[in-house]
Write a protein that holds these residues in place. Structure first.
Motif, PDB file in Angstrom:
ATOM      1  N   VAL A 164      14.137   8.403  -1.208  1.00 26.05           N
ATOM      2  CA  VAL A 164      14.943   6.990  -1.326  1.00 26.05           C
ATOM      3  C   VAL A 164      13.800   5.917  -1.470  1.00 26.05           C
ATOM      4  O   VAL A 164      14.272   5.057  -2.323  1.00 26.05           O
ATOM      5  CB  VAL A 164      15.615   7.090  -0.196  1.00 26.05           C
ATOM      6  CG1 VAL A 164      16.492   5.787  -0.072  1.00 26.05           C
ATOM      7  CG2 VAL A 164      16.644   8.354  -0.033  1.00 26.05           C
ATOM      8  N   ILE A 165      12.703   5.854  -0.985  1.00 25.26           N
ATOM      9  CA  ILE A 165      11.818   4.827  -1.026  1.00 25.26           C
ATOM     10  C   ILE A 165      11.203   4.377  -2.396  1.00 25.26           C
ATOM     11  O   ILE A 165      10.444   5.468  -2.681  1.00 25.26           O
ATOM     12  CB  ILE A 165      10.857   4.756   0.305  1.00 25.26           C
ATOM     13  CG1 ILE A 165      11.876   4.715   1.603  1.00 25.26           C
ATOM     14  CG2 ILE A 165       9.980   3.422   0.099  1.00 25.26           C
ATOM     15  CD1 ILE A 165      10.876   5.075   2.715  1.00 25.26           C
ATOM     16  N   PRO A 166      11.317   3.398  -3.037  1.00 24.32           N
ATOM     17  CA  PRO A 166      10.646   3.048  -4.271  1.00 24.32           C
ATOM     18  C   PRO A 166       9.403   3.336  -4.060  1.00 24.32           C
ATOM     19  O   PRO A 166       8.617   2.596  -3.182  1.00 24.32           O
ATOM     20  CB  PRO A 166      10.890   1.905  -4.779  1.00 24.32           C
ATOM     21  CG  PRO A 166      12.410   1.600  -3.899  1.00 24.32           C
ATOM     22  CD  PRO A 166      12.237   2.416  -2.867  1.00 24.32           C
ATOM     23  N   GLY A 167       8.431   3.799  -4.934  1.00 23.27           N
ATOM     24  CA  GLY A 167       7.015   4.009  -4.894  1.00 23.27           C
ATOM     25  C   GLY A 167       6.565   5.233  -3.921  1.00 23.27           C
ATOM     26  O   GLY A 167       5.280   5.757  -4.207  1.00 23.27           O
ATOM     27  N   VAL A 168       7.421   6.052  -3.359  1.00 25.56           N
ATOM     28  CA  VAL A 168       7.142   7.120  -2.477  1.00 25.56           C
ATOM     29  C   VAL A 168       7.642   8.568  -3.036  1.00 25.56           C
ATOM     30  O   VAL A 168       8.784   8.289  -3.298  1.00 25.56           O
ATOM     31  CB  VAL A 168       7.484   7.115  -0.913  1.00 25.56           C
ATOM     32  CG1 VAL A 168       6.919   8.346  -0.168  1.00 25.56           C
ATOM     33  CG2 VAL A 168       7.077   5.686  -0.463  1.00 25.56           C
ATOM     34  N   SER A 169       7.039   9.331  -3.122  1.00 23.73           N
ATOM     35  CA  SER A 169       7.350  10.661  -3.994  1.00 23.73           C
ATOM     36  C   SER A 169       7.677  11.938  -3.028  1.00 23.73           C
ATOM     37  O   SER A 169       6.791  12.199  -2.152  1.00 23.73           O
ATOM     38  CB  SER A 169       6.217  11.193  -4.870  1.00 23.73           C
ATOM     39  OG  SER A 169       6.604  12.344  -5.400  1.00 23.73           O
ATOM     40  N   SER A 176      12.979   7.471  -7.060  1.00 25.26           N
ATOM     41  CA  SER A 176      13.950   6.275  -7.056  1.00 25.26           C
ATOM     42  C   SER A 176      13.153   5.088  -7.594  1.00 25.26           C
ATOM     43  O   SER A 176      13.925   4.151  -8.392  1.00 25.26           O
ATOM     44  CB  SER A 176      13.451   5.629  -5.320  1.00 25.26           C
ATOM     45  OG  SER A 176      12.389   5.833  -4.935  1.00 25.26           O
ATOM     46  N   MET A 177      11.656   5.265  -8.166  1.00 27.24           N
ATOM     47  CA  MET A 177      11.020   4.161  -9.154  1.00 27.24           C
ATOM     48  C   MET A 177      11.703   4.400 -10.539  1.00 27.24           C
ATOM     49  O   MET A 177      12.069   3.287 -11.075  1.00 27.24           O
ATOM     50  CB  MET A 177       9.634   4.323  -9.196  1.00 27.24           C
ATOM     51  CG  MET A 177       8.866   3.474 -10.065  1.00 27.24           C
ATOM     52  SD  MET A 177       9.272   1.534  -9.801  1.00 27.24           S
ATOM     53  CE  MET A 177       8.619   1.331  -8.448  1.00 27.24           C
ATOM     54  N   VAL A 178      11.907   5.625 -10.999  1.00 26.29           N
ATOM     55  CA  VAL A 178      12.521   5.889 -12.067  1.00 26.29           C
ATOM     56  C   VAL A 178      14.077   5.536 -12.187  1.00 26.29           C
ATOM     57  O   VAL A 178      14.329   4.882 -13.409  1.00 26.29           O
ATOM     58  CB  VAL A 178      12.435   7.503 -12.492  1.00 26.29           C
ATOM     59  CG1 VAL A 178      13.234   7.756 -13.763  1.00 26.29           C
ATOM     60  CG2 VAL A 178      10.994   7.963 -12.749  1.00 26.29           C
ATOM     61  N   GLY A 236       1.317   3.170 -14.141  1.00 32.91           N
ATOM     62  CA  GLY A 236       2.171   2.581 -15.399  1.00 32.91           C
ATOM     63  C   GLY A 236       3.558   2.589 -15.046  1.00 32.91           C
ATOM     64  O   GLY A 236       4.347   1.597 -15.475  1.00 32.91           O
ATOM     65  N   LEU A 237       4.162   3.612 -14.490  1.00 35.61           N
ATOM     66  CA  LEU A 237       5.574   3.599 -13.902  1.00 35.61           C
ATOM     67  C   LEU A 237       5.814   2.378 -12.931  1.00 35.61           C
ATOM     68  O   LEU A 237       6.665   1.801 -13.114  1.00 35.61           O
ATOM     69  CB  LEU A 237       5.864   4.781 -13.385  1.00 35.61           C
ATOM     70  CG  LEU A 237       6.228   6.149 -14.454  1.00 35.61           C
ATOM     71  CD1 LEU A 237       6.420   7.367 -13.594  1.00 35.61           C
ATOM     72  CD2 LEU A 237       7.434   5.871 -15.346  1.00 35.61           C
ATOM     73  N   GLN A 238       5.032   2.257 -12.190  1.00 38.11           N
ATOM     74  CA  GLN A 238       4.752   1.177 -11.197  1.00 38.11           C
ATOM     75  C   GLN A 238       5.258  -0.193 -11.779  1.00 38.11           C
ATOM     76  O   GLN A 238       5.832  -1.047 -11.619  1.00 38.11           O
ATOM     77  CB  GLN A 238       4.021   1.319 -10.188  1.00 38.11           C
ATOM     78  CG  GLN A 238       3.985   0.127  -9.192  1.00 38.11           C
ATOM     79  CD  GLN A 238       5.145  -0.221  -8.513  1.00 38.11           C
ATOM     80  OE1 GLN A 238       5.921   0.864  -7.894  1.00 38.11           O
ATOM     81  NE2 GLN A 238       5.869  -1.229  -8.193  1.00 38.11           N
ATOM     82  N   LEU A 239       3.926  -0.470 -12.783  1.00 36.75           N
ATOM     83  CA  LEU A 239       4.017  -1.652 -13.537  1.00 36.75           C
ATOM     84  C   LEU A 239       5.151  -2.122 -14.321  1.00 36.75           C
ATOM     85  O   LEU A 239       5.752  -3.180 -14.453  1.00 36.75           O
ATOM     86  CB  LEU A 239       2.748  -1.612 -14.526  1.00 36.75           C
ATOM     87  CG  LEU A 239       1.345  -1.783 -13.564  1.00 36.75           C
ATOM     88  CD1 LEU A 239       0.170  -1.626 -14.640  1.00 36.75           C
ATOM     89  CD2 LEU A 239       1.381  -2.911 -12.684  1.00 36.75           C
ATOM     90  N   LEU A 240       5.575  -0.929 -15.017  1.00 34.83           N
ATOM     91  CA  LEU A 240       6.746  -1.014 -15.694  1.00 34.83           C
ATOM     92  C   LEU A 240       8.055  -1.406 -14.800  1.00 34.83           C
ATOM     93  O   LEU A 240       8.986  -2.141 -15.047  1.00 34.83           O
ATOM     94  CB  LEU A 240       7.267   0.284 -16.594  1.00 34.83           C
ATOM     95  CG  LEU A 240       6.401   0.652 -17.783  1.00 34.83           C
ATOM     96  CD1 LEU A 240       6.795   1.966 -18.390  1.00 34.83           C
ATOM     97  CD2 LEU A 240       6.798  -0.200 -18.767  1.00 34.83           C
ATOM     98  N   PRO A 280       1.834   2.256  -5.882  1.00 31.39           N
ATOM     99  CA  PRO A 280       3.161   1.922  -5.654  1.00 31.39           C
ATOM    100  C   PRO A 280       3.763   1.721  -4.460  1.00 31.39           C
ATOM    101  O   PRO A 280       4.551   0.859  -4.294  1.00 31.39           O
ATOM    102  CB  PRO A 280       4.010   3.277  -6.367  1.00 31.39           C
ATOM    103  CG  PRO A 280       3.209   4.396  -6.303  1.00 31.39           C
ATOM    104  CD  PRO A 280       1.616   3.596  -6.426  1.00 31.39           C
ATOM    105  N   ILE A 281       3.265   2.265  -3.300  1.00 32.01           N
ATOM    106  CA  ILE A 281       3.646   2.165  -2.017  1.00 32.01           C
ATOM    107  C   ILE A 281       3.384   0.725  -1.756  1.00 32.01           C
ATOM    108  O   ILE A 281       4.123  -0.093  -1.105  1.00 32.01           O
ATOM    109  CB  ILE A 281       2.787   3.167  -1.114  1.00 32.01           C
ATOM    110  CG1 ILE A 281       3.565   4.538  -1.419  1.00 32.01           C
ATOM    111  CG2 ILE A 281       3.447   2.667   0.132  1.00 32.01           C
ATOM    112  CD1 ILE A 281       3.014   5.528  -0.449  1.00 32.01           C
ATOM    113  N   PHE A 282       2.270   0.293  -1.859  1.00 31.27           N
ATOM    114  CA  PHE A 282       1.533  -1.254  -1.751  1.00 31.27           C
ATOM    115  C   PHE A 282       2.381  -2.291  -2.413  1.00 31.27           C
ATOM    116  O   PHE A 282       2.861  -3.181  -2.041  1.00 31.27           O
ATOM    117  CB  PHE A 282       0.231  -1.208  -1.659  1.00 31.27           C
ATOM    118  CG  PHE A 282      -0.612  -1.121  -0.712  1.00 31.27           C
ATOM    119  CD1 PHE A 282      -0.435  -1.831   0.361  1.00 31.27           C
ATOM    120  CD2 PHE A 282      -1.572  -0.094  -0.939  1.00 31.27           C
ATOM    121  CE1 PHE A 282      -1.198  -1.556   1.554  1.00 31.27           C
ATOM    122  CE2 PHE A 282      -2.426   0.280   0.308  1.00 31.27           C
ATOM    123  CZ  PHE A 282      -2.193  -0.714   1.530  1.00 31.27           C
TER     124      PHE A 282
END
Length: 285
Positions: free
Chosen positions: A18-23, A168-170, A125-129, A249-251
């Motif tokens: 659920v949390i963006p950046g955490v898989s 969640s990031m996707v 890259g996914l995080q920067l996008l 991505p977590i940070f």
């Protein structure tokens, strides 16, 4: 005791998804249950009884984790961003020794290193996008949105299974993260308040989403099982790259605007607790 521990592992996977950046996939790897879960999913039709009994506590825990995170974990990130972020990073890093054990024992080639770097770059890259997108879409109950929800479930589940890639990031990149989380919250509230019509409206979106999730998990698990059988070291080198990039991505999503001595001290404690917790959960898996 094992049943309870498996539910705790499942809850951590649910929270992570659920949390963006955490898989969620990263959590599986860190707790030493990735191979087990992939094997159960791919053999669900052949060994359905054994697979279901193994997966059930994880699934129950995931459900609990998703509901809890929708109400509490995001609040922790808002009030205590640095300690909360370091807790998850500790959980992730606690699983890295097990990953190293999978890739050691032979000479690393240029191909292995390239796979590690490519996987690392994918996560970054996914995080920067994700930081650049401002797109937000709605999911109201309609035939087109039911179809969209089904395909969103497939995409979200695929990224749940792949370590290091945040589902969640996707979802945020596609513009549906807020909509899906909002529907989950509304569904829980309607259920608690016995509001049948509101619950059915939410279920009309969540049901096809859930079907998509189940199909996506099965298809991606089949692919990963094939890769692990044919290219085991290469696959684990890529997984190691995905996991190693996870703190970035977590940070980026933790909302850390300032540092204080107390926050840094608390973060050091939560990191150690997460690291030790992952090691313990991994050893007892």
């Amino acid at each position: 005791m094992k049943l309870l521990l498996d539910m705790v592992r499942g809850a951590l996977i649910g929270v992570a998804n659920v949390i963006p950046g955490v898989s969620g996939g990263t959590m599986m790897v860190s707790m030493g249950i990735y191979d087990t879960i992939i094997g159960c999913i791919t053999n669900l039709l052949k060994q359905w009884k054994k697979s279901i009994l193994t997966l059930l506590p994880y699934a129950l825990g995931m459900g609990i984790g998703i509901v809890l995170s929708a109400f509490s974990v995001e609040l922790l990130f808002e009030r205590f961003p640095l300690p909360t972020a370091l807790l998850f990073i500790g959980l992730i890093f606690g699983g890295i020794p097990m990953l190293f054990a999978k890739v050691k024992g032979g000479k690393l080639s240029v191909r292995h290193i390239a796979l590690f770097l490519a996987a690392f770059a994918l996560v970054v890259g996914l995080q920067l996008l994700g930081q650049k997108t401002g797109l937000e879409r709605e999911l109201t109950l309609s035939v087109p949105n039911v179809i969209i929800a089904f395909f969103l479930g497939i995409v979200a589940s695929a990224t749940m299974v792949i370590p290091g890639v945040s589902g969640s990031m996707v979802m945020m990149l596609l513009g549906y993260y807020t909509a899906v989380i909002g529907i989950i919250n509304d569904c829980v509230k309607a259920l608690i308040g016995f509001q049948v019509m509101d619950f059915l409206k939410c279920a009309g979106i969540l049901f096809p989403f859930g079907i998509g999730v189940l199909l996506g998990i099965f298809w991606v698990a089949k692919l990963i099982e094939y890769l692990m059988k044919k290219y085991q070291r290469e696959t684990y080198c890529a997984i190691l790259g995905l996991v190693a990039a996870a703190p970035f991505p977590i940070f980026m999503n933790a909302g850390i605007n300032s540092f204080s001595v107390g926050a840094v001290a608390a973060a050091a404690v939560t990191f150690v607790l997460g690291f030790i917790g992952a090691l313990r959960l991994g050893k007892e898996a």
